[in-house]
Design an enzyme around this catalytic site. Structure first.
Site, PDB file in Angstrom:
ATOM      1  N   GLY A  12      -5.139  -5.095   5.669  1.00  0.00           N
ATOM      2  CA  GLY A  12      -4.423  -6.059   4.840  1.00  0.00           C
ATOM      3  C   GLY A  12      -5.027  -7.442   4.863  1.00  0.00           C
ATOM      4  O   GLY A  12      -5.148  -8.103   3.818  1.00  0.00           O
ATOM      5  N   ARG A  13      -5.431  -7.911   6.055  1.00  0.00           N
ATOM      6  CA  ARG A  13      -5.961  -9.271   6.150  1.00  0.00           C
ATOM      7  C   ARG A  13      -7.388  -9.377   5.631  1.00  0.00           C
ATOM      8  O   ARG A  13      -7.959 -10.470   5.599  1.00  0.00           O
ATOM      9  CB  ARG A  13      -5.877  -9.751   7.598  1.00  0.00           C
ATOM     10  CG  ARG A  13      -6.573  -8.876   8.612  1.00  0.00           C
ATOM     11  CD  ARG A  13      -6.153  -9.251  10.029  1.00  0.00           C
ATOM     12  NE  ARG A  13      -6.706  -8.372  11.052  1.00  0.00           N
ATOM     13  CZ  ARG A  13      -6.177  -7.212  11.412  1.00  0.00           C
ATOM     14  NH1 ARG A  13      -5.093  -6.763  10.795  1.00  0.00           N
ATOM     15  NH2 ARG A  13      -6.725  -6.497  12.375  1.00  0.00           N
TER      16      ARG A  13
ATOM     17  N   GLU B 251      -4.327 -11.936  14.182  1.00  0.00           N
ATOM     18  CA  GLU B 251      -3.947 -10.531  14.078  1.00  0.00           C
ATOM     19  C   GLU B 251      -5.135  -9.646  14.447  1.00  0.00           C
ATOM     20  O   GLU B 251      -4.958  -8.536  14.957  1.00  0.00           O
ATOM     21  CB  GLU B 251      -3.453 -10.200  12.663  1.00  0.00           C
ATOM     22  CG  GLU B 251      -2.755  -8.853  12.567  1.00  0.00           C
ATOM     23  CD  GLU B 251      -2.009  -8.665  11.252  1.00  0.00           C
ATOM     24  OE1 GLU B 251      -0.799  -8.961  11.210  1.00  0.00           O
ATOM     25  OE2 GLU B 251      -2.647  -8.244  10.270  1.00  0.00           O
TER      26      GLU B 251
ATOM     27  N   GLU C 295      10.223  -5.803   3.665  1.00  0.00           N
ATOM     28  CA  GLU C 295      10.427  -7.110   3.026  1.00  0.00           C
ATOM     29  C   GLU C 295       9.977  -7.097   1.573  1.00  0.00           C
ATOM     30  O   GLU C 295      10.655  -7.642   0.691  1.00  0.00           O
ATOM     31  CB  GLU C 295       9.650  -8.191   3.795  1.00  0.00           C
ATOM     32  CG  GLU C 295      10.070  -8.367   5.244  1.00  0.00           C
ATOM     33  CD  GLU C 295       9.237  -7.532   6.199  1.00  0.00           C
ATOM     34  OE1 GLU C 295       9.169  -7.916   7.394  1.00  0.00           O
ATOM     35  OE2 GLU C 295       8.654  -6.510   5.768  1.00  0.00           O
TER      36      GLU C 295
ATOM     37  N   HIS D  26      -3.211 -38.501  10.557  1.00  0.00           N
ATOM     38  CA  HIS D  26      -2.037 -39.333  10.794  1.00  0.00           C
ATOM     39  C   HIS D  26      -0.897 -38.544  11.426  1.00  0.00           C
ATOM     40  O   HIS D  26       0.255 -38.975  11.386  1.00  0.00           O
ATOM     41  CB  HIS D  26      -1.584 -39.985   9.475  1.00  0.00           C
ATOM     42  CG  HIS D  26      -2.575 -40.971   8.950  1.00  0.00           C
ATOM     43  ND1 HIS D  26      -2.511 -42.318   9.225  1.00  0.00           N
ATOM     44  CD2 HIS D  26      -3.690 -40.798   8.196  1.00  0.00           C
ATOM     45  CE1 HIS D  26      -3.521 -42.936   8.650  1.00  0.00           C
ATOM     46  NE2 HIS D  26      -4.257 -42.035   8.017  1.00  0.00           N
TER      47      HIS D  26
ATOM     48  N   LYS E 209       0.830  -1.200   0.000  1.00  0.00           N
ATOM     49  CA  LYS E 209       0.000   0.000   0.000  1.00  0.00           C
ATOM     50  C   LYS E 209       0.867   1.254   0.000  1.00  0.00           C
ATOM     51  O   LYS E 209       0.642   2.175  -0.780  1.00  0.00           O
ATOM     52  CB  LYS E 209      -0.937  -0.007   1.208  1.00  0.00           C
ATOM     53  CG  LYS E 209      -1.876   1.190   1.262  1.00  0.00           C
ATOM     54  CD  LYS E 209      -2.720   1.209   2.514  1.00  0.00           C
ATOM     55  CE  LYS E 209      -3.726   0.105   2.531  1.00  0.00           C
ATOM     56  NZ  LYS E 209      -4.664   0.217   3.687  1.00  0.00           N
TER      57      LYS E 209
ATOM     58  N   LYS F  66       9.341  -4.547  13.835  1.00  0.00           N
ATOM     59  CA  LYS F  66       9.771  -3.856  12.617  1.00  0.00           C
ATOM     60  C   LYS F  66      10.728  -2.715  12.951  1.00  0.00           C
ATOM     61  O   LYS F  66      11.759  -2.522  12.287  1.00  0.00           O
ATOM     62  CB  LYS F  66       8.565  -3.286  11.877  1.00  0.00           C
ATOM     63  CG  LYS F  66       7.652  -4.284  11.219  1.00  0.00           C
ATOM     64  CD  LYS F  66       6.564  -3.489  10.499  1.00  0.00           C
ATOM     65  CE  LYS F  66       5.529  -4.376   9.873  1.00  0.00           C
ATOM     66  NZ  LYS F  66       4.482  -3.576   9.195  1.00  0.00           N
TER      67      LYS F  66
END
Length: 550
Positions: A275-276, A361, A219, A392, A213, A512
């Site tokens: 964002g999510r 979050e 990153e 399993h 954005k 961050k």
């Protein structure tokens, strides 16, 4: 308009909360076996359906009185008004003073939803139209690389919501995707992620979507510059090639242009989209490229169908409200701090990872909207794996371990990739696991099978482990949209009950900030002056002295 923090008694002092505590004590001695025996129609009555999803919650450890008390709590904290406030575009994200208006991303074109007096629906559909036109150009081969070759690979670069949503949607809807286009996703600043994603790709036939954005995410920009260098190496360093191989999902036109991307190929979204919650915004450009604009519209229709159900259905039939309230019951009154999401559909293999961000979050908070420390549990841990693989590995702990874990099973009546009778076997396992968790096996039942007495304790299943099952006809784009919206709104319901802000994420900031300082110290040619704690200082010094020269 900003929605004010709740004024009134603290959550745990409300009479509705105290009533639920009494219900928990009352039901403590009534296992699911007994609840089912007392009500032969429980399986039909404890179910609801909407937007193509059927929710069976009969195997939750509740009865009609508990459900009524949970709805009373929802009424007491003003859930209905909080839902309306979200759909009106009020500033329900209090700490950032902004709306949480992801529902506008899938609103019909003739809707009017205002943010600070401005209708945003026209802007949403304007971006969707630009996305559709661009996607058609790429899919038709009209968009060319710098030397005139068609695009054969698309790489999405993002992190958090700009990666988890697109990855999950691509994997979930791969059945509907273009198989002559390769899709890759890069998020980790670990160089291995980029190198492996592009190892077999031709930079002259690759399109990068940079999702940030602000176009400053550390990153994402590191990976974007690695992609830029990788691309320009194929063109002898000709920087003009960037415009043919990069587009941006961003709002920072200045930085996008500085990178070399034509701002005509910048697709924006808004501060009121977290964002999510953004996979159905321009962040979903890679999804649209994969499945096409028509299928993307079906995805939005599924979202919208669940939105309308959430906004209008009575609470006793409202799927997100039911799921949210059952989550509160399990977390706060049964002491279950974990939810296993178990899709019996291989295409949904990334769905649990997507939900980890959406749920944890959003509701991983320890203060109320008014800034007071909570005195009750919030945000359970979400995790999971597709069935039958999980059976399993970790199902042993769910069935016989000492930790109580709530389970969400997800299945489909029709297979997208039918292979003999394997789908029947898959769904048989889904149903069997829910039944086994609920009812278990007593010591007498184990003995009746002829088990030696010494082994009886090892083969007893206590049962009484709560689960819900979500069943749909088939996994389509619309079904996926409804499923995601179901969890989005269930998370919101829990946040309202817990009086926390489900739409901020301050917990991601401190690491961050510290990383920026530490990165400079690691890169310093001279010995840096370190002012961290003794452990971090020692780790920095050891890393600097042991790393290989670049």
């Amino acid at each position: 308009m900003t929605v004010s923090p709740t004024i009134g008694p603290g959550l745990t002092s409300r009479p509705q909360w105290r009533a639920l505590r009494m219900h928990a004590e009352r039901l403590a001695g009534r296992p699911l076996r007994e609840l089912f025996a007392a009500d032969p129609l429980r399986g039909e009555r404890f179910a609801a359906e909407a937007a193509g999803l059927y929710l069976d919650y009969a195997k939750q450890r509740v009865d009609a009185d508990v459900l009524r008390a949970l709805r009373d709590l929802a009424d007491a904290v003003g859930l209905r008004e909080r839902i309306a406030a979200m759909f009106r575009g009020e500033h329900i994200n209090a700490t950032e003073s902004r709306p949480a208006l992801h529902v506008a991303l899938r609103a019909p074109q003739d809707d009017v939803i205002e943010v600070d007096g401005v209708d945003v629906v026209a802007d949403v559909h304007g971006v969707l139209a630009r996305m559709s036109a661009f996607a058609e150009r790429v899919r038709d081969g009209d968009w060319k690389g710098h030397d005139g070759r068609p695009i054969r690979a698309v790489v999405n670069i993002g992190i958090g919501g700009s990666d988890l949503g697109p990855v999950m949607a691509y994997e979930a809807l791969r059945h509907y995707s273009r198989r002559d286009l390769a899709f890759r996703f890069v998020s980790n600043v670990d160089g291995t992620d980029f190198v492996e994603a592009t190892r077999d790709l031709d930079p002259r036939e690759t399109l990068f979507i940079v999702c940030s954005k602000t176009f400053t995410t550390l990153e994402t920009l590191a990976n974007a510059h690695a992609a830029r260098a990788w691309t320009l190496a194929a063109y002898g360093g000709d920087a003009s090639a960037v415009a043919n191989h990069f587009v941006a999902v961003s709002t920072n036109a200045k930085e996008v242009a500085r990178f070399g991307i034509d701002t005509a190929n910048m697709f924006g979204f808004w501060d009121w989209v977290g964002g999510r919650y953004s996979m159905d915004s321009a962040v979903g450009l890679s999804t649209m490229l994969a499945i096409g604009p028509a299928n993307f519209r079906d995805l939005l229709s599924g979202f919208r169908a669940m939105d309308e159900h959430f906004r209008s259905a009575p609470f006793e039939q409202n799927l997100p409200v039911l799921m949210g309230l059952l989550g509160v019951w399990n977390t706060n009154f049964l002491g279950l701090d974990s939810v296993a999401v178990l899709p019996y559909e291989q295409y949904l293999k990334r769905f649990p990872a997507y939900l980890q961000q959406l749920t944890m979050e959003s509701n991983g908070k320890s203060v109320t909207r008014g800034g007071m420390r909570v005195d009750y549990a919030t945000g359970p841990v979400y995790w999971g794996e597709p069935g039958t693989n999980g059976q399993h590995s970790f199902y042993q702990l769910i069935h016989q371990g000492t930790r109580g874990i709530a389970c969400d099973f997800i299945g489909f009546c029709d297979a997208l990739a039918p292979l003999g009778d394997q789908h029947d076997l898959l769904i048989a396992n889904l149903f069997a696991q829910g039944e086994a968790l609920a009812f278990g096996r007593t010591a007498d039942e184990v003995r009746a099978e002829g088990t030696p007495e010494a082994l009886v304790p090892h083969r007893v299943f206590e049962g009484n482990r709560p689960s819900s099952t979500i069943l749909a006809q088939r996994l389509t784009p619309g079904t996926l949209g409804a499923l995601v919206a179901l969890y989005e709104h269930a998370v919101f319901v829990q946040g309202v009950i817990w009086d926390i802000d489900s739409f901020d994420q301050w917990g991601v900031e401190l690491g961050k900030i510290l990383a920026k300082t530490t990165a400079a110290q690691l890169a310093s040619e001279d010995e840096p002056v370190l002012a961290h704690d003794s452990s971090t200082n020692a780790l920095i010094r050891r890393y600097r002295s042991h790393r290989s020269p670049s």
